[in-house]
Design an enzyme around this catalytic site. Structure first.
Site, PDB file in Angstrom:
ATOM      1  CB  SER A   9       1.125   6.042  -6.894  1.00 47.60           C
ATOM      2  OG  SER A   9       1.934   6.228  -8.031  1.00 47.60           O
ATOM      3  CG  HIS A  10       7.381   5.690  -6.336  1.00 44.41           C
ATOM      4  ND1 HIS A  10       6.908   4.587  -5.672  1.00 44.41           N
ATOM      5  CD2 HIS A  10       8.697   5.805  -5.988  1.00 44.41           C
ATOM      6  CE1 HIS A  10       7.893   4.054  -4.960  1.00 44.41           C
ATOM      7  NE2 HIS A  10       8.978   4.778  -5.132  1.00 44.41           N
TER       8      HIS A  10
END
Lengths: 120, 192
Positions: free
Chosen positions: A8-9
């Site tokens: 994920s970011h």
């Protein structure tokens, strides 16, 4: 047993999703990483690091923007012996479904089929 | 071009990107988040520091791995992964035929991993036409490559962060197209 990988970011999205699915599907191995240098982003190095830890075939989930590109590159350069699948399903719902299916013994191809029906 | 020449050219990109940092930053401020200049500089600083010797294939691979890990955003992985892929097809001595193969790989890698087809105001608009420049001119001269980057000025961005600027993205050369000019010029086969 099939494992799950989440990129994920955001560190919080990665660790939060991991906590959620570990509680709902006990015993399933979840590798999760998010954010770079304390900020938002993904890089190939953190995906390589997770792939080096997997001990069985693995289904990978990604969130937005360049996370897919980085994931694809890391998987293409992966030299380990396990099959690494990329699921184009929503991170939370997809990884949750995969974890439940893994915990009841569904095989990886059937899980990938189910994930492909989930619209992102 | 042998391994020593290639290494020399790639290390010289450090000075090029140090000099062009503000140019790339100002382009990226117009249609992006303004970090392309500092990213490219950081990437080639790391190349100069980490890539010291080796065969042609090793130099390309090390450069690629270094770029992938030191440049943020989409451009670092795209450039880096392309170099890694090119390393697999490179000959000890890169001649015109081999360079064509490498440029084809560069093209395919950016196209497939960046999900671009051309005309979207990206680095691909320069990279995809580099083979044509090589065939027509026999080399990869800065001026010829610059013409390709200049062509992105009137394009409207539909990929990456610049796409959010829509019509406003017109009138600025794409910063990725501009950095691709410098990278490709390092593969020019003509004597300096």
């Amino acid at each position: 047993m099939t494992e799950i990988l989440i990129i994920s970011h955001s560190k919080d999205i990665a660790s939060g999703t991991k906590a959620l699915i570990e509680q709902m599907a006990e015993g399933v191995t979840v590798h999760a990483s998010g954010g770079v240098h304390g900020g938002i982003g993904t890089n190939i190095g953190q995906i390589d690091h997770m792939l080096a830890e997997v001990k069985d075939d693995t289904i990978c989930f990604f969130d937005i923007g360049s996370s897919l590109m980085n994931l694809e590159m890391a998987v293409e350069m992966y030299e380990g012996s396990h099959n690494i699948h990329i699921a184009n399903a929503p991170v939370v719902e997809g990884s949750f479904l995969a974890a439940v299916e893994i915990s009841i013994g569904t095989n990886i191809d059937d899980i990938m089929d189910k994930l492909s029906e989930m619209v992102k | 071009m042998d391994n020593n020449k290639l290494l020399d050219r790639l290390q010289k990109l450090q000075a090029v990107f140090a000099e062009k940092e503000s140019e790339l930053t100002s382009l990226d401020r117009e249609i992006g988040d303004g970090d392309h200049g500092v990213n490219m500089k950081r990437g080639f600083n790391a190349v100069k520091e980490n890539v010291k010797d080796g065969s042609t294939q090793e130099i390309l691979k090390q450069t690629g791995m270094t770029l992938m890990r030191s440049i943020g955003g989409a451009s670092g992985p795209l450039y880096g992964f392309s170099f890694v892929k090119m390393s697999e097809a490179a000959k000890d001595e890169i001649d015109k035929e081999n360079l064509k193969q490498l440029l084809d790989i560069f093209d395919q890698t950016v196209s497939s991993k960046g999900k671009v087809t051309g005309g979207e105001k990206t680095m691909y608009d320069v990279i995809s036409k580099a083979v044509q420049v090589l065939e027509e001119s026999g080399g990869l001269k800065l001026d010829d490559l610059q013409n390709l980057a200049d062509d992105t000025e009137d394009m409207m961005a539909t990929k990456g962060r610049a796409a959010y600027f829509k019509e406003k993205s017109k009138g600025t050369i794409d910063p990725g197209a501009q950095s691709a000019v410098y990278i490709l010029s390092a593969f020019d086969l003509e004597e300096e």
